[in-house]
Enzyme design. Structure first.
Site, short mmCIF file in Angstrom:
data_model
loop_
_atom_site.label_atom_id
_atom_site.label_comp_id
_atom_site.label_asym_id
_atom_site.label_seq_id
_atom_site.Cartn_x
_atom_site.Cartn_y
_atom_site.Cartn_z
N HIS A 1 3.04 10.61 -6.12
CA HIS A 1 3.54 10.00 -4.50
C HIS A 1 2.54 9.84 -3.65
O HIS A 1 2.22 8.77 -2.91
CB HIS A 1 4.54 10.87 -4.09
CG HIS A 1 4.84 10.85 -2.63
ND1 HIS A 1 5.67 9.62 -2.03
CD2 HIS A 1 4.81 11.58 -1.52
CE1 HIS A 1 5.78 9.98 -0.91
NE2 HIS A 1 4.98 11.04 -0.51
N ASP B 1 -11.84 -18.51 8.42
CA ASP B 1 -11.51 -17.90 7.21
C ASP B 1 -12.19 -16.45 7.08
O ASP B 1 -13.06 -16.20 7.88
CB ASP B 1 -11.63 -18.48 5.71
CG ASP B 1 -10.61 -17.99 4.60
OD1 ASP B 1 -10.71 -16.87 4.34
OD2 ASP B 1 -9.79 -18.70 4.37
N TRP C 1 -3.04 15.35 -4.78
CA TRP C 1 -3.82 14.15 -4.94
C TRP C 1 -5.15 14.73 -4.43
O TRP C 1 -6.26 13.86 -4.61
CB TRP C 1 -3.16 13.27 -3.68
CG TRP C 1 -3.64 13.75 -2.25
CD1 TRP C 1 -3.21 14.60 -1.44
CD2 TRP C 1 -4.58 12.74 -1.37
NE1 TRP C 1 -3.89 14.83 -0.18
CE2 TRP C 1 -4.74 13.41 -0.37
CE3 TRP C 1 -5.35 11.82 -1.32
CZ2 TRP C 1 -5.47 12.98 0.93
CZ3 TRP C 1 -6.10 11.31 -0.35
CH2 TRP C 1 -6.06 12.03 0.67
N SER D 1 -12.52 -1.85 -4.86
CA SER D 1 -11.72 -2.78 -3.81
C SER D 1 -11.69 -2.45 -2.50
O SER D 1 -11.98 -3.47 -1.81
CB SER D 1 -10.33 -2.77 -4.32
OG SER D 1 -9.23 -3.02 -3.45
N SER D 2 -11.86 -1.27 -2.12
CA SER D 2 -11.81 -0.89 -0.69
C SER D 2 -13.13 -1.26 -0.10
O SER D 2 -13.27 -1.72 0.83
CB SER D 2 -11.69 0.68 -0.49
OG SER D 2 -10.18 0.87 -0.77
N HIS E 1 -11.19 13.56 5.35
CA HIS E 1 -10.78 13.33 6.67
C HIS E 1 -11.22 12.23 7.18
O HIS E 1 -10.12 11.49 7.82
CB HIS E 1 -11.55 14.51 7.23
CG HIS E 1 -10.80 14.79 8.80
ND1 HIS E 1 -9.59 15.43 8.51
CD2 HIS E 1 -10.72 14.12 9.95
CE1 HIS E 1 -8.81 15.43 9.76
NE2 HIS E 1 -9.62 14.55 10.60
N GLU F 1 -10.67 9.63 5.59
CA GLU F 1 -9.67 8.64 5.06
C GLU F 1 -8.48 8.76 6.05
O GLU F 1 -7.74 7.86 6.03
CB GLU F 1 -9.33 9.27 3.65
CG GLU F 1 -8.19 8.86 3.09
CD GLU F 1 -8.43 7.34 2.51
OE1 GLU F 1 -9.39 6.72 2.58
OE2 GLU F 1 -7.17 6.68 2.27
N TYR G 1 -8.24 8.85 9.07
CA TYR G 1 -8.47 7.97 10.09
C TYR G 1 -8.59 6.45 9.72
O TYR G 1 -8.13 5.63 10.45
CB TYR G 1 -9.81 8.52 11.04
CG TYR G 1 -9.63 9.70 11.44
CD1 TYR G 1 -8.35 10.03 12.34
CD2 TYR G 1 -10.53 10.71 11.49
CE1 TYR G 1 -8.16 11.11 13.07
CE2 TYR G 1 -10.07 11.99 11.76
CZ TYR G 1 -9.20 12.16 12.68
OH TYR G 1 -8.90 13.41 13.33
N SER H 1 -1.96 -1.12 19.99
CA SER H 1 -2.53 -1.64 20.98
C SER H 1 -2.32 -2.97 21.56
O SER H 1 -2.60 -3.68 22.52
CB SER H 1 -4.05 -1.42 21.00
OG SER H 1 -4.15 0.12 20.74
N HIS I 1 -11.87 21.77 7.97
CA HIS I 1 -10.72 22.37 8.77
C HIS I 1 -9.48 22.16 7.57
O HIS I 1 -8.58 22.95 7.70
CB HIS I 1 -10.18 21.84 10.08
CG HIS I 1 -9.90 20.32 9.94
ND1 HIS I 1 -10.28 19.57 11.01
CD2 HIS I 1 -9.38 19.79 8.93
CE1 HIS I 1 -9.60 18.30 10.60
NE2 HIS I 1 -9.09 18.36 9.41
N HIS I 2 -9.93 21.34 6.26
CA HIS I 2 -8.75 21.39 5.52
C HIS I 2 -9.08 22.78 4.53
O HIS I 2 -8.13 23.01 3.53
CB HIS I 2 -8.94 20.31 4.68
CG HIS I 2 -8.58 19.35 5.19
ND1 HIS I 2 -7.29 18.37 5.37
CD2 HIS I 2 -9.47 18.18 5.99
CE1 HIS I 2 -7.36 17.42 6.21
NE2 HIS I 2 -8.68 17.25 6.64
N THR J 1 -8.14 10.95 21.42
CA THR J 1 -6.61 10.59 20.81
C THR J 1 -6.04 10.45 22.30
O THR J 1 -5.19 9.72 22.37
CB THR J 1 -6.20 11.61 19.89
OG1 THR J 1 -7.32 11.72 18.71
CG2 THR J 1 -4.90 11.21 19.19
N LYS K 1 -6.30 7.67 24.04
CA LYS K 1 -5.24 6.58 23.82
C LYS K 1 -4.06 6.52 24.12
O LYS K 1 -3.51 5.58 24.49
CB LYS K 1 -5.60 6.56 22.23
CG LYS K 1 -6.98 5.82 21.56
CD LYS K 1 -6.85 5.71 20.23
CE LYS K 1 -7.87 5.05 19.69
NZ LYS K 1 -7.95 3.71 20.06
N ARG L 1 4.40 24.61 -0.15
CA ARG L 1 4.27 23.20 -0.52
C ARG L 1 4.25 23.11 -2.08
O ARG L 1 3.61 23.90 -2.68
CB ARG L 1 3.55 22.17 0.41
CG ARG L 1 1.80 22.62 0.08
CD ARG L 1 1.01 21.82 0.97
NE ARG L 1 0.78 20.51 0.62
CZ ARG L 1 -0.36 19.77 0.91
NH1 ARG L 1 -1.24 20.59 1.53
NH2 ARG L 1 -0.46 18.43 0.51
#
Lengths: 526, 287
Positions: free
Chosen positions: A78, A107, A143, A170-171, A254, A256, A258, A269, A303-304, A329, A332, A451
């Site tokens: 998932h 283009d 994951w 690809s990315s 991390h 990722e 963002y 925005s 921090h993870h 943040t 924003k 979890r």
């Protein structure tokens, strides 16, 4: 700098090729954008179905539908599908469609590469999904793919790892294309600080992608050699360390998150100023805030891993650097709010999704501050509180951002207005069910429910039942989105070039639907 | 030479990318089955063949367009920016392997040896293990081995790669001055030096496996040694093949003093490979 277009052999272009070959061989940014968006929408339901398996199992305590190993495969797949197959391709699709139009380019800069970036995805997705049908099933490690657990995966391990490699290719290719387009293809007069915020957020996102996707690729390569070639990167007996993989993964992971949220910031925005009929408050400060978030994302990863056994100095550093992110943040969130201040507001579907984003993403942001506090995180870590936190930033955050963008630009893409009533129904169903799904998870998490576990103590039963009802409601509500999109593609009230009376920007100066080739002669930007 | 100098070139449809993806898919499928103990040689060969064929045709088409003068300065700039960021992504790819090396040497091994708050890790799990480098870890994984010395072949290889950096620069200057003879000669010298480097690396690997008992199984030293030198060697091979391609193009009279993006891209790549080697020489072989 002149930027008119030419095509080999044909000087008068007749538009796209016919049939399926149009989509396979296309080098057109709009076609490729559409491919990305359709792929992402399909994956939303594939990944969503997996989450419904999870929620069905968790509807009540005890084991009902699936065995624990398959449950773990579902949580893993998932996440992988939603992150790499759904939300990232969705935003790349938006970038493909909108960036050239917003900067006045004919283009994307590298059209063949653009085609390749997309056409890797279905193959990578097949490789990943095929693991579910193998001996030992799909990866079941979460994951995050932590060793040594992930090395116990059955035959699926190399398939999953190569799939990650392909998704990375690809990315990276897609990001290079976006950066080159923005740096080299802007219309005369489109200076950097005149660029719309969606373009800015994607520019910064693309830099993040190029910096961290290779890191993930290196990390999973080491997993592969540890698993099959006898290396000891993540094995203490040989002088390695499984914690090293966690550092590598989160150095990617991390930034990722963002990568996933910044394009949504960009869409919001664009949407809020349009429906406030006011220019974005603090445009330049938004750019600087985005850049600050991107910079900080590189120095907060551990921090993870507060509970992994880090030195105290490390915990302090990562706690404080993480909290710093709240500042840009906050800039924003305040800027979006100030944009609406004394604006002439109207509440069409994109605006509704944007407003929900503003409230609900902020809730996810605040719970993020809570888990950033290292001593408190020892309690929250690996609990459902964390699940609630990141789903608040990913679903009513990133996904609502994408949906807001879809409603906002659908008239420009298709030339028809979508059904506003159904759009509003879709919004209210989504907004109610998303809270029903994820808000109770805060409570069970704080009370100690872990979890990635298919069974739980009976005390968590009520909130889990509510959460499961919400998840099924949310999942089926998204079918309405598909219906609205198909209806809008097939027909409906003709959309004007302007579409929204408060909208500003180059994309609203071209007809709706936008012609196959836009800006063959570069527009003049003042 | 150009008929479209003021137009941004956007190609019509292309079938190479999806075939390229198909080739990679077949290749990875084959390798995965092989890793799981199955027989997948045909898939690996077919996949590899598709990838190589597609690269030949895809690059061939772009080279044809380039020589036909389809690319204006703006397209050229796009290629340049693209190549720069591609090399940056490669830098990050190598950074993660260097990071693993530094992490193991500075943190993982000292912790296993009981440093900091890890006294009991050492006492209870790996009693008597003292952190040192080179190391194959507290369990002596892979058995006794000798590390690779820096001042034999690796030092020679450093000189070879640095020299090749000079020869490609000479070739570049020759190209800009229109001196095709010097260009061809020094380009050939560059890739010959690259292939000599690869030959020495191959010799070194055989030496490591047969005489030093230094293998990928030799704990963290063997892991980082072969991962870093292996990926670097792969990049040198790719770079040398790219050099051969632009050498053949030079012989056919491609490139002008002003327009030679492919040449510069290969040169950048070659210098990048060179710089990575200096990092390898210092941190993998020497220190």
């Amino acid at each position: 700098m002149s930027a008119t277009t030419t095509h080999d052999e044909h000087h008068d272009d007749h538009g796209p090729a016919k049939g399926i070959m149009r989509w396979i061989t296309t080098t057109n940014h709009k076609d490729i954008g559409t491919l990305y968006l359709v792929f992402a929408l399909a994956m939303l339901f594939v990944g969503g179905a997996m989450s419904l398996v999870i929620r069905a199992e968790l509807f009540q305590p005890g084991l009902q539908f699936v065995n624990p190993d398959f449950f773990n495969q579902m949580t893993t797949m998932h996440a992988l599908i939603m992150v790499f197959g759904m939300i990232m391709p969705a935003f790349v699709g938006f970038a493909n469609w909108m960036v050239p139009m917003m900067i006045g380019a004919p283009d994307m800069a590298l059209p063949r590469l653009n085609n390749w970036s997309f056409w890797i995805l279905p193959f990578a997705g097949t490789l990943l999904l095929s693991t579910l049908f193998m001996d030992g099933g799909g990866p079941a490690s979460g994951w995050t793919l932590y060793p040594p657990l992930v090395l116990q995966t059955g035959n699926a391990l190399p398939f999953a790892i190569f799939s990650v490699h392909l998704l990375g290719v690809s990315s990276i290719m897609g990001s290079i294309n976006i950066i080159v387009t923005i740096m080299n293809m802007r219309a005369p007069g489109m200076t950097l600080l005149k660029m719309p915020l969606f373009v800015w957020t994607w520019l910064i996102t693309a830099y993040l992608l190029i910096a961290v996707m290779p890191v993930l690729a290196g990390g999973v390569t080491m997993l592969l050699t540890d698993g099959f070639f006898g290396t000891s990167f993540f094995q203490a007996a040989g002088g390695g360390d499984p914690v090293l993989f966690q550092h590598i993964f989160w150095f990617f992971g991390h930034p990722e998150v963002y990568i996933i949220i910044l394009p949504a910031f960009g869409i919001i925005s664009q949407v809020i100023p349009t429906f406030s009929r006011k220019p974005l408050f603090g445009h330049d400060s938004m750019v600087y805030a985005t850049a600050s978030i991107a910079f900080l994302s590189f120095i907060v990863w551990a921090h993870h891993m507060f509970t992994v056994g880090m030195p105290l100095a490390g915990q302090l550093f990562f706690m404080l650097s993480t909290m710093l992110i709240a500042i840009p943040t906050g800039v924003k969130v305040f800027n979006w709010t100030a944009t609406m201040w004394r604006g002439s507001l109207s509440f069409e579907t994109p605006m509704l999704f944007a407003l929900a984003f503003l409230f609900l993403f902020t809730i996810g942001g605040f719970s993020g501050l809570m888990v950033a506090i290292a001593p408190a995180d020892f309690q929250y870590h690996d609990s459902y509180f964390v699940v609630a936190h990141f789903h608040y930033v990913l679903v009513p955050g990133a996904l609502f951002g994408a949906i807001a963008g879809a409603y906002y630009w659908l008239p420009k893409w298709t030339g028809h207005m979508y059904n506003e009533t159904l759009g509003k129904v879709h919004f209210w169903l989504s907004a109610i069910f998303v809270n029903l799904t994820f808000f109770p998870q805060h409570f069970v998490g704080l009370a100690g429910m872990p979890r990635r576990i298919p069974d739980y103590a009976t005390q968590f039963a009520d909130f889990n039942a509510i959460s499961s009802v919400g998840a099924f409601g949310f999942g089926f509500s998204q079918l309405l989105l598909v219906y609205v999109v198909i209806q809008c593609v097939r027909g409906g009230e003709k959309a004007s070039a302007q579409v929204w009376d408060g909208a500003e920007g180059l994309e609203w100066t071209v007809p709706s639907p936008a012609p196959y080739h836009t800006f063959e002669e570069p527009p003049l930007v003042r | 030479m150009a008929h479209a100098q003021d137009k941004y070139y956007i190609p019509h449809g292309t079938k190479w990318p999806i075939l390229m993806s198909l080739g990679l898919f077949t290749l990875f499928l084959g390798v995965s089955v092989w890793l799981n103990g199955g027989n997948a040689t045909p898939a690996i060969i077919v996949g590899l063949a598709i990838v190589i064929t597609m690269m030949f045709f895809w690059f061939g088409e772009v080279i044809g367009e380039s020589e036909a003068g389809t690319f204006n300065d703006q397209v050229d700039t796009s290629f340049r920016i693209g190549m720069m960021w591609f090399i940056f992504s490669e830098v990050m790819f190598f950074a993660v392997f260097f990071g693993a090396l530094f992490y193991a040497r500075q943190l993982a091994l000292p912790w296993l040896g009981g440093e900091g708050s890890n006294f009991f890790t050492n006492l209870l799990l790996w009693e008597g293990f003292e952190s040192s480098w080179p190391s194959n870890g507290p369990a002596d994984v892979g058995g006794e081995f000798e590390p690779m010395g820096a001042w034999g072949i690796p030092a020679l290889n450093t000189a070879i790669l640095l020299t090749s950096g000079v020869t490609i620069t000479v070739a570049h200057h020759a190209l800009k001055e229109g001196n095709r003879r010097v260009l061809g000669l020094f380009l050939a010298l560059t890739f010959l030096l690259g292939f000599i480097f690869m030959g020495f690396q191959a010799y070194e690997y055989i030496h490591a496996y047969q005489e030093l008992n230094l293998t990928m199984n030799s704990g963290i030293y063997g892991s980082t040694f072969f991962m870093l030198t292996g990926f670097h060697g792969m990049h040198v091979t790719i770079g040398a093949i790219m050099l051969v391609v632009i050498w053949l193009r030079c012989l056919r009279g491609h490139f002008t003093a002003k327009h030679h993006f492919a040449f510069e891209a290969v040169a950048w790549y070659w210098h990048f490979v060179d710089v990575v080697w200096l990092g390898l020489f210092i941190f993998v072989y020497w220190l």
